[in-house]
Design a protein around this motif. Structure first.
Motif, PDB file in Angstrom:
ATOM      1  N   GLY A  29       6.658  65.977  14.416  1.00  0.00           N
ATOM      2  CA  GLY A  29       6.427  64.556  14.181  1.00  0.00           C
ATOM      3  C   GLY A  29       5.043  64.131  14.595  1.00  0.00           C
ATOM      4  N   GLU A  59      17.611  65.238   2.968  1.00  0.00           N
ATOM      5  CA  GLU A  59      17.290  63.806   3.011  1.00  0.00           C
ATOM      6  C   GLU A  59      16.043  63.533   3.852  1.00  0.00           C
ATOM      7  OE1 GLU A  59      21.308  61.113   2.522  1.00  0.00           O
ATOM      8  OE2 GLU A  59      20.286  61.193   4.445  1.00  0.00           O
ATOM      9  N   LEU A  60      15.935  64.282   4.940  1.00  0.00           N
ATOM     10  CA  LEU A  60      14.738  64.101   5.787  1.00  0.00           C
ATOM     11  C   LEU A  60      13.488  64.477   4.995  1.00  0.00           C
ATOM     12  CD1 LEU A  60      13.142  63.749   8.451  1.00  0.00           C
ATOM     13  CD2 LEU A  60      13.549  66.171   8.854  1.00  0.00           C
ATOM     14  N   GLU A 115      13.123  64.331   1.922  1.00  0.00           N
ATOM     15  CA  GLU A 115      12.908  63.242   0.961  1.00  0.00           C
ATOM     16  C   GLU A 115      12.171  62.083   1.643  1.00  0.00           C
ATOM     17  OE1 GLU A 115      16.290  61.222  -1.253  1.00  0.00           O
ATOM     18  OE2 GLU A 115      16.573  63.353  -1.713  1.00  0.00           O
ATOM     19  N   SER A 116      12.601  61.765   2.860  1.00  0.00           N
ATOM     20  CA  SER A 116      11.937  60.681   3.589  1.00  0.00           C
ATOM     21  C   SER A 116      10.471  61.000   3.815  1.00  0.00           C
ATOM     22  CB  SER A 116      12.608  60.462   4.954  1.00  0.00           C
ATOM     23  OG  SER A 116      13.907  59.993   4.782  1.00  0.00           O
ATOM     24  N   LEU A 117      10.194  62.276   4.134  1.00  0.00           N
ATOM     25  CA  LEU A 117       8.800  62.681   4.323  1.00  0.00           C
ATOM     26  C   LEU A 117       8.035  62.480   3.032  1.00  0.00           C
ATOM     27  CD1 LEU A 117       9.223  66.000   6.321  1.00  0.00           C
ATOM     28  CD2 LEU A 117       8.236  63.881   7.148  1.00  0.00           C
ATOM     29  N   ASP A 118       8.646  62.906   1.939  1.00  0.00           N
ATOM     30  CA  ASP A 118       7.984  62.787   0.638  1.00  0.00           C
ATOM     31  C   ASP A 118       7.726  61.326   0.285  1.00  0.00           C
ATOM     32  OD1 ASP A 118       7.783  65.413   0.172  1.00  0.00           O
ATOM     33  OD2 ASP A 118       9.551  65.589  -1.109  1.00  0.00           O
ATOM     34  N   SER A 119       8.757  60.482   0.527  1.00  0.00           N
ATOM     35  CA  SER A 119       8.614  59.098   0.077  1.00  0.00           C
ATOM     36  C   SER A 119       7.631  58.336   0.947  1.00  0.00           C
ATOM     37  CB  SER A 119       9.970  58.396   0.051  1.00  0.00           C
ATOM     38  OG  SER A 119      10.573  58.478   1.308  1.00  0.00           O
ATOM     39  N   ASN A 120       7.388  58.823   2.152  1.00  0.00           N
ATOM     40  CA  ASN A 120       6.375  58.169   2.979  1.00  0.00           C
ATOM     41  C   ASN A 120       4.997  58.783   2.791  1.00  0.00           C
ATOM     42  OD1 ASN A 120       7.511  55.952   4.545  1.00  0.00           O
ATOM     43  ND2 ASN A 120       8.967  57.518   5.201  1.00  0.00           N
ATOM     44  N   TYR A 121       4.964  59.767   1.900  1.00  0.00           N
ATOM     45  CA  TYR A 121       3.688  60.428   1.655  1.00  0.00           C
ATOM     46  C   TYR A 121       2.670  59.483   1.026  1.00  0.00           C
ATOM     47  CZ  TYR A 121       0.274  62.907  -1.067  1.00  0.00           C
ATOM     48  OH  TYR A 121      -0.905  63.304  -1.651  1.00  0.00           O
ATOM     49  N   LEU A 122       3.165  58.683   0.049  1.00  0.00           N
ATOM     50  CA  LEU A 122       2.225  57.811  -0.666  1.00  0.00           C
ATOM     51  C   LEU A 122       1.554  56.844   0.296  1.00  0.00           C
ATOM     52  CD1 LEU A 122       4.400  57.180  -3.794  1.00  0.00           C
ATOM     53  CD2 LEU A 122       2.242  58.417  -3.742  1.00  0.00           C
ATOM     54  N   TRP A 133       1.159  57.239   3.483  1.00  0.00           N
ATOM     55  CA  TRP A 133       0.256  57.955   4.383  1.00  0.00           C
ATOM     56  C   TRP A 133      -1.051  58.294   3.743  1.00  0.00           C
ATOM     57  CZ3 TRP A 133       3.395  62.444   6.906  1.00  0.00           C
ATOM     58  CH2 TRP A 133       4.439  61.893   7.653  1.00  0.00           C
ATOM     59  N   ASN A 182      -0.944  54.639  12.677  1.00  0.00           N
ATOM     60  CA  ASN A 182      -0.272  55.937  12.585  1.00  0.00           C
ATOM     61  C   ASN A 182      -1.201  57.106  12.898  1.00  0.00           C
ATOM     62  OD1 ASN A 182       1.465  54.148  11.506  1.00  0.00           O
ATOM     63  ND2 ASN A 182       1.813  55.220   9.578  1.00  0.00           N
ATOM     64  N   CYS A 234       0.101  60.278  14.490  1.00  0.00           N
ATOM     65  CA  CYS A 234       0.982  61.190  13.774  1.00  0.00           C
ATOM     66  C   CYS A 234       0.369  61.627  12.471  1.00  0.00           C
ATOM     67  CB  CYS A 234       2.333  60.553  13.522  1.00  0.00           C
ATOM     68  SG  CYS A 234       3.251  60.358  15.036  1.00  0.00           S
TER      69      CYS A 234
END
Lengths: 446, 266
Positions: free
Chosen positions: B24, B140-141, B143-150, B152, B175, B178
């Motif tokens: 993280g 799912e996690l 996926e969460s990483l992917d969806s927060n990619y944009l 970031w 951020n 991280c």
């Protein structure tokens, strides 16, 4: 009456509105803060530092399908998230919030009471006491269904692009591997061809007493075995046999014919050294061995050298089967072909005409045998040509005439230089064999 | 040293405590406990390759596809620093990195502190082991990483691209603790949540403290108890803390547990 456009007048600016406007504005000012909180166009959530839900607005409750008493004091913020979202919260969201005091624009999914999911964008801030102690976390949640659908599309497009790139990489690697395999196979075949070629030629020539000899084999392509051949070998009573020829075609099949021609010529010469008889025997073997669908034939010059006892000279009896004429370079500097006209290809018809000629070689004379790889070589537009873009017989005669008088080694060296000059124009293999009679040591050279 | 952005602080002649962050964030995770530890100990902080200010060029998907790659880094770091035997404090997935390193070269360690450890996050029906997650949860996690990619990438771009004429971007970026390349974060998530180090626990031969939180969604108490039961002679403490990061949510208690453990070793 309402003054139309009154707000545009300078004196109207910054002053309290009047009449109906004023009433409406006043009503807005009195919009209940409670109602604004409860029915805001976003979800509001206040949690204790450990995540326990302390306060939640009606908007969020309606999104989730929970009653207030089901959440407040009973559930944590993370309980409202999907499991994956919870992992993300624990590993990224919470640490960042703790370290920064705020975090914004994080995409998470809420899990409603009925199990459906709702994408949201989450922003949180930590409210602290006057002395900086964290008290609670305030969180706003925005409906992100449309945005997430759009982002999912973007992400999908990006993943597709990456997959396409990976696919292209894979294809490129496959092509490179195939290329390497082909290259390795080509090198293997080249080694094979080179080895085979070597077995078709004498490793070195032994010169008869009183003669100088030199030979050269020019390989046009390392990929294929050529069909040219030559040899020089002793016969009975001090005479020697020699031959130089060219099998039609290239590759393994031609190499087999070359090998057959070579040992047939040597065996036939021992059996009956008459040059015409030797070539007739070769013709019989080739026509017999290769009839029908795969006829194989060759052009060849076969000769017998006999020393002229009492002098330093030799007599050379030549027989030709469809081969370019040999060249004679005299000690006096003259040069000429040794014509063997009408000689027919060996291995095509049962009883070919074989042309013969006989010449005496005296000290200082050189005779040159060659295959047509040299005379058929392509020349540059600036080069001397036979008129058809080929080097040609006449050019070769001129070139060798300039060498005369010469010796076998010197002539071969000069012709190697010529082959180098012609370069890639020489697209067929070329065999060269030269013999010369040296001047006796006691006799001064002319 | 540069590869892992190693930072050494605290008392030069004190016992050496190495703090390893988990999945993280980076070494900033320790900032609330470092002051207390630094009073008596020499504190070594570092970023795993791929995280924080580590050398991203040193990252390779192959090397870091298993926790052994991270354990290799820890052993290399200890050999390079050569501080004598250390107490290794590993948070979350780094607790298993510490286990692997200490099993391979026990002489480099005087003790291990496993903070919110889990030897396997995914349930194992075959043995009845409960890690707390299903394989779908882990997807799912990701996926969460992917969806927060944009989000970031937009925020991270100035940092990644370098922006010398606007240094404030690097300092004040949201951020920034991280910051992680999305591809690396995804690979680290794979490595972390697909690992299974249950069999390694029994091989630990150095004194070990298992420190778990009273309420942790990622490493629940029964997982802490499992780790404690499998490591011979280990001690178990439960910190009065919610969440997976007690060094942030309960820094005093966390620091105290570490200090007590290190002192008891002497």
């Amino acid at each position: 009456m309402v003054r139309a456009g009154g707000g545009d007048e300078p004196e109207g600016r910054g002053t309290a509105p009047e009449g109906d406007d004023a009433a409406r504005f006043s009503a807005m000012l009195e919009d209940s803060a409670v109602d604004l909180y409860e029915n805001a166009p976003c979800g509001y959530l206040s949690t204790l530092m450990d995540g326990q839900i302390a306060k939640v607005n009606t908007t969020l409750l309606s999104w989730l399908g929970y009653r207030r008493e089901e959440l407040v004091g009973r559930r944590r913020f993370t309980d409202l998230l999907t499991v994956g979202g919870r992992l993300y919260h624990e590993t990224h969201f919470a640490p960042l919030l703790s370290m920064q005091g705020e975090i914004g624009g994080i995409a998470l999914e809420l899990k409603a009471a009925d199990g459906t999911r709702m994408p949201v964008l989450v922003t949180s801030t930590v409210k602290t006491s006057d002395d900086g102690q964290p008290l609670l976390i305030r969180t706003t949640l925005f409906d992100a269904r449309d945005r997430r659908a759009y982002e999912t599309e973007l992400l999908r497009a990006r993943q597709e692009a990456e997959e396409a790139r990976r696919e292209a990489d894979r294809a490129r690697r496959t092509a490179e591997e195939a290329h390497r395999a082909v290259e390795a196979e080509r090198q293997r075949l080249q080694r094979l061809a080179t080895t085979l070629q070597r077995t078709l030629l004498p490793p070195s020539l032994t010169a008869p007493a009183g003669l100088e000899v030199a030979a050269h084999y020019h390989i046009a392509s390392a990929d294929e075995v050529g069909g040219d051949f030559y040899d020089l070998f002793p016969l009975a009573h001090g005479s020697w046999g020699l031959f130089l020829g060219d099998v039609c075609g290239k590759g393994a099949a031609a190499a087999a014919v070359t090998s057959l021609a070579r040992y047939t010529l040597r065996a036939a010469a021992v059996y009956d050294p008459d040059p015409v008889a030797v070539l007739a025997n070769l013709n019989t073997v080739l026509t017999h061995e290769y009839e029908g669908t795969d006829p194989r034939f060759c052009t060849v010059l076969f000769g017998v050298l006999t020393p002229d006892r009492g002098t330093a000279g030799f007599e050379l009896a030549l027989a030709a089967g469809g081969h370019p004429p040999a060249i004679l370079l005299r000690a006096d500097g003259s040069a000429r072909h040794l014509p063997t006209p009408g000689g027919q290809l060996i291995g095509v018809i049962p009883d070919p005409h074989i042309a013969t000629t006989t010449v005496r070689l005296d000290p200082g004379d050189t005779v040159l045998l060659y295959t047509d790889g040299l005379t058929e070589a392509h020349t540059t537009p600036l080069g001397r040509t036979g008129g058809d873009g080929r080097y040609g017989d006449a050019a070769l005669l001129d070139f060798t005439a300039a060498l005369a008088p010469t010796t076998a080694p010197a002539a071969i060296a000069a012709l190697q230089g010529l082959l180098d000059t012609l370069g890639s124009g020489v697209d067929d293999d070329t065999a060269l064999l030269a013999l010369s009679v040296p001047h006796p040591v006691s006799e001064p050279k002319q | 040293m540069k590869r892992n952005h190693v930072v050494v602080t605290g008392r030069g002649d004190g016992p050496v405590v190495v703090l390893a962050h988990g999945f993280g964030c980076d070494q900033n995770m320790w900032r609330l406990v470092v002051p207390a530890l630094a009073e008596d100990f020499k504190v070594v902080l570092f970023d795993h390759v791929g995280a924080g200010r580590s050398d991203l060029g040193a990252w390779s998907e192959e090397r870091y596809a298993s926790l052994d790659g991270y354990a290799d880094d820890v052993l290399q770091l200890l050999r390079a620093l050569d501080p004598g035997p250390v107490v290794f404090v590993g948070h979350s997935v780094s607790s298993m990195v510490g286990v692997l390193a200490a099993v391979r070269e026990p002489d480099l360690f005087t003790g291990l502190v496993l903070l919110t450890p889990s030897p396997r996050y995914v349930d194992d029906e075959a043995t009845g082991y409960r890690g707390g997650f299903s394989a779908e949860d882990i997807d799912e996690l990701l996926e969460s990483l992917d969806s927060n990619y944009l989000g970031w990438s937009g925020a991270m771009a100035p940092v990644i691209m370098g922006n010398p004429e606007r240094p404030e971007l690097g300092e004040e970026l949201t951020n920034s603790f991280c910051r992680t390349d999305p591809a690396i974060a995804r690979a680290f998530a794979h490595t972390t949540f697909r690992s299974d180090n249950r069999a390694d626990l029994a091989k630990v031969g150095v004194p070990t403290l298992v420190a778990q939180c009273s309420d942790d969604a990622i490493a629940p108490p029964e997982v802490g108890a499992f780790v404690h039961a499998r490591i011979p002679g280990s001690k178990l403490v439960t910190l009065p803390a919610t969440g997976h990061c007690p060094q942030l949510s309960a820094p005093d208690a966390t620091a105290e547990a570490i200090i007590d453990f290190v002192r008891a070793l002497r």
